[in-house]
Motif scaffolding. Structure first.
Motif, PDB file in Angstrom:
ATOM      1  N   UNK A 157      55.913  11.405   4.813  1.00 36.42           N
ATOM      2  CA  UNK A 157      54.892  12.401   4.498  1.00 36.42           C
ATOM      3  C   UNK A 157      53.533  11.850   4.904  1.00 36.42           C
ATOM      4  N   UNK A 158      52.590  12.741   5.175  1.00 40.88           N
ATOM      5  CA  UNK A 158      51.289  12.302   5.661  1.00 40.88           C
ATOM      6  C   UNK A 158      50.279  12.241   4.521  1.00 40.88           C
ATOM      7  N   UNK A 159      49.221  11.492   4.763  1.00 43.28           N
ATOM      8  CA  UNK A 159      48.093  11.392   3.831  1.00 43.28           C
ATOM      9  C   UNK A 159      46.994  12.283   4.391  1.00 43.28           C
ATOM     10  N   UNK A 160      46.771  13.447   3.753  1.00 47.82           N
ATOM     11  CA  UNK A 160      45.905  14.474   4.341  1.00 47.82           C
ATOM     12  C   UNK A 160      44.517  14.549   3.726  1.00 47.82           C
ATOM     13  N   UNK A 161      44.277  13.838   2.637  1.00 48.32           N
ATOM     14  CA  UNK A 161      43.050  13.945   1.855  1.00 48.32           C
ATOM     15  C   UNK A 161      42.926  15.306   1.177  1.00 48.32           C
ATOM     16  N   UNK A 162      44.041  16.030   1.084  1.00 47.47           N
ATOM     17  CA  UNK A 162      44.142  17.192   0.199  1.00 47.47           C
ATOM     18  C   UNK A 162      44.793  16.671  -1.075  1.00 47.47           C
ATOM     19  N   UNK A 163      44.165  16.902  -2.216  1.00 51.02           N
ATOM     20  CA  UNK A 163      44.521  16.196  -3.442  1.00 51.02           C
ATOM     21  C   UNK A 163      46.005  16.304  -3.793  1.00 51.02           C
ATOM     22  N   UNK A 164      46.566  17.498  -3.783  1.00 45.42           N
ATOM     23  CA  UNK A 164      47.967  17.620  -4.187  1.00 45.42           C
ATOM     24  C   UNK A 164      48.898  16.968  -3.172  1.00 45.42           C
ATOM     25  N   UNK A 165      48.605  17.113  -1.886  1.00 39.18           N
ATOM     26  CA  UNK A 165      49.421  16.448  -0.863  1.00 39.18           C
ATOM     27  C   UNK A 165      49.460  14.944  -1.110  1.00 39.18           C
ATOM     28  N   UNK A 166      48.301  14.365  -1.381  1.00 42.02           N
ATOM     29  CA  UNK A 166      48.224  12.919  -1.558  1.00 42.02           C
ATOM     30  C   UNK A 166      48.860  12.481  -2.878  1.00 42.02           C
ATOM     31  N   UNK A 167      48.774  13.324  -3.900  1.00 45.43           N
ATOM     32  CA  UNK A 167      49.444  13.015  -5.169  1.00 45.43           C
ATOM     33  C   UNK A 167      50.956  12.985  -4.984  1.00 45.43           C
ATOM     34  N   UNK A 168      51.487  13.921  -4.214  1.00 42.66           N
ATOM     35  CA  UNK A 168      52.926  13.945  -3.938  1.00 42.66           C
ATOM     36  C   UNK A 168      53.335  12.716  -3.125  1.00 42.66           C
ATOM     37  N   UNK A 169      52.526  12.384  -2.127  1.00 40.05           N
ATOM     38  CA  UNK A 169      52.825  11.217  -1.286  1.00 40.05           C
ATOM     39  C   UNK A 169      52.866   9.935  -2.108  1.00 40.05           C
ATOM     40  N   UNK A 170      51.823   9.697  -2.907  1.00 40.10           N
ATOM     41  CA  UNK A 170      51.774   8.440  -3.650  1.00 40.10           C
ATOM     42  C   UNK A 170      52.764   8.437  -4.817  1.00 40.10           C
ATOM     43  N   UNK A 171      53.122   9.616  -5.346  1.00 38.92           N
ATOM     44  CA  UNK A 171      54.145   9.680  -6.388  1.00 38.92           C
ATOM     45  C   UNK A 171      55.502   9.272  -5.858  1.00 38.92           C
ATOM     46  N   UNK A 172      55.825   9.727  -4.659  1.00 44.13           N
ATOM     47  CA  UNK A 172      57.079   9.322  -4.020  1.00 44.13           C
ATOM     48  C   UNK A 172      57.082   7.823  -3.745  1.00 44.13           C
ATOM     49  N   UNK A 173      55.949   7.311  -3.261  1.00 45.83           N
ATOM     50  CA  UNK A 173      55.822   5.874  -3.021  1.00 45.83           C
ATOM     51  C   UNK A 173      56.073   5.094  -4.307  1.00 45.83           C
ATOM     52  N   UNK A 174      55.431   5.496  -5.396  1.00 42.48           N
ATOM     53  CA  UNK A 174      55.597   4.781  -6.660  1.00 42.48           C
ATOM     54  C   UNK A 174      57.049   4.818  -7.127  1.00 42.48           C
ATOM     55  N   UNK A 175      57.676   5.978  -7.066  1.00 46.46           N
ATOM     56  CA  UNK A 175      59.073   6.082  -7.518  1.00 46.46           C
ATOM     57  C   UNK A 175      60.000   5.240  -6.657  1.00 46.46           C
ATOM     58  N   UNK A 176      59.744   5.177  -5.357  1.00 43.72           N
ATOM     59  CA  UNK A 176      60.542   4.315  -4.482  1.00 43.72           C
ATOM     60  C   UNK A 176      60.350   2.845  -4.848  1.00 43.72           C
ATOM     61  N   UNK A 177      59.124   2.470  -5.173  1.00 40.81           N
ATOM     62  CA  UNK A 177      58.857   1.103  -5.604  1.00 40.81           C
ATOM     63  C   UNK A 177      59.557   0.808  -6.926  1.00 40.81           C
ATOM     64  N   UNK A 178      59.497   1.755  -7.845  1.00 43.13           N
ATOM     65  CA  UNK A 178      60.135   1.583  -9.149  1.00 43.13           C
ATOM     66  C   UNK A 178      61.641   1.376  -8.980  1.00 43.13           C
ATOM     67  N   UNK A 179      62.245   2.193  -8.130  1.00 41.72           N
ATOM     68  CA  UNK A 179      63.690   2.056  -7.887  1.00 41.72           C
ATOM     69  C   UNK A 179      64.008   0.696  -7.267  1.00 41.72           C
ATOM     70  N   UNK A 180      63.222   0.283  -6.286  1.00 39.14           N
ATOM     71  CA  UNK A 180      63.451  -1.015  -5.636  1.00 39.14           C
ATOM     72  C   UNK A 180      63.316  -2.157  -6.634  1.00 39.14           C
ATOM     73  N   UNK A 181      62.362  -2.055  -7.525  1.00 32.35           N
ATOM     74  CA  UNK A 181      62.160  -3.106  -8.516  1.00 32.35           C
ATOM     75  C   UNK A 181      63.320  -3.150  -9.510  1.00 32.35           C
ATOM     76  N   UNK A 182      63.787  -1.997  -9.953  1.00 31.19           N
ATOM     77  CA  UNK A 182      64.919  -1.955 -10.885  1.00 31.19           C
ATOM     78  C   UNK A 182      66.195  -2.474 -10.216  1.00 31.19           C
ATOM     79  N   UNK A 183      66.385  -2.139  -8.937  1.00 28.14           N
ATOM     80  CA  UNK A 183      67.552  -2.647  -8.219  1.00 28.14           C
ATOM     81  C   UNK A 183      67.484  -4.160  -8.081  1.00 28.14           C
ATOM     82  N   UNK A 184      66.293  -4.681  -7.873  1.00 23.91           N
ATOM     83  CA  UNK A 184      66.105  -6.135  -7.777  1.00 23.91           C
ATOM     84  C   UNK A 184      66.477  -6.804  -9.103  1.00 23.91           C
ATOM     85  N   UNK A 185      66.065  -6.202 -10.206  1.00 23.98           N
ATOM     86  CA  UNK A 185      66.401  -6.735 -11.535  1.00 23.98           C
ATOM     87  C   UNK A 185      67.907  -6.703 -11.759  1.00 23.98           C
ATOM     88  N   UNK A 186      68.536  -5.569 -11.395  1.00 21.63           N
ATOM     89  CA  UNK A 186      69.990  -5.446 -11.570  1.00 21.63           C
ATOM     90  C   UNK A 186      70.743  -6.474 -10.743  1.00 21.63           C
TER      91      UNK A 186
END
Length: 197
Positions: A157-186
């Motif tokens: 997804x792109x970073x458009x400087x439209x607030x909702x677009x960027x919120x969706x982009x960074x939310x997906x990034x955070x959730x992917x990081x969260x999953x990667x971190x939990x998998x690392x712990x497991x």
């Protein structure tokens, strides 16, 4: 109650909440597994008693499409922020603010919620994505920006400087990081169990 990760991006006409106006807010509410529950967005009228920052105005001049997008269907903060508060309170869990960088976006959201809705349901529960990356990558904060993050953390997804677009982009990034971190712990727990057996 479960935690709801409310990825939020704001666009403003300057760097300081209470001195400059918030132009637009976009929030996307995610579960930890990246399920998108709901979104909120609003474009706000500027506050005449606040100033426009000249450097921010010069930057906006280079972003005509994003500027046009954040100036559509304007609402006064007295209308938009109570609506935002109601949206946050309707989420099926405790909201945790998530942003990149949280110190900037949270300052505006906190100020606008307390000024125009009389309440901030986040309290001080806020996660800065770059700080989370610093911990995961085990390196210095300034070396933990997006350019240092693994490609698998990013959705296409792109970073458009439209607030909702960027919120969706960074939310997906955070959730992917969260999953990667939990998998690392497991993996670490499994390795320890295998070593002990």
């Amino acid at each position: 109650m479960s935690e709801i990760y409310v990825s939020t991006d704001v666009e403003t006409d300057g760097p300081v909440a209470g001195r400059h106006s918030m132009l637009s807010i976009g929030s996307a509410a995610f579960l930890a597994d990246k399920t998108l529950l709901s979104t909120f967005s609003a474009n706000l009228e500027t506050l005449p008693e606040l100033a426009v920052d000249s450097r921010t105005a010069a930057w906006w001049a280079t972003q005509p499409e994003a500027w046009a997008a954040c100036r559509l269907n304007l609402e006064h903060p007295r209308a938009a922020m109570p609506r935002y508060l109601a949206w946050l309170k309707a989420l099926p869990g405790k909201p945790v603010f998530v942003a990149y960088p949280a110190v900037f976006d949270f300052s505006f959201v906190y100020w606008y919620l307390t000024q125009f809705a009389g309440e901030n349901p986040f309290g001080y529960s806020a996660i800065d994505i770059k700080t989370y990356a610093m911990a995961m990558l085990r390196q210095a904060y300034r070396a933990s920006g997006k350019q240092s993050m693994p490609a698998e953390w990013f959705d296409p997804v792109s970073h458009s400087h439209v607030a909702l677009d960027d919120a969706l982009e960074q939310g997906s990034l955070f959730c992917n990081m969260l999953r990667a971190n939990l998998e690392r712990v497991e993996r670490g727990l499994k390795t320890r169990v295998d070593d002990e057996s």
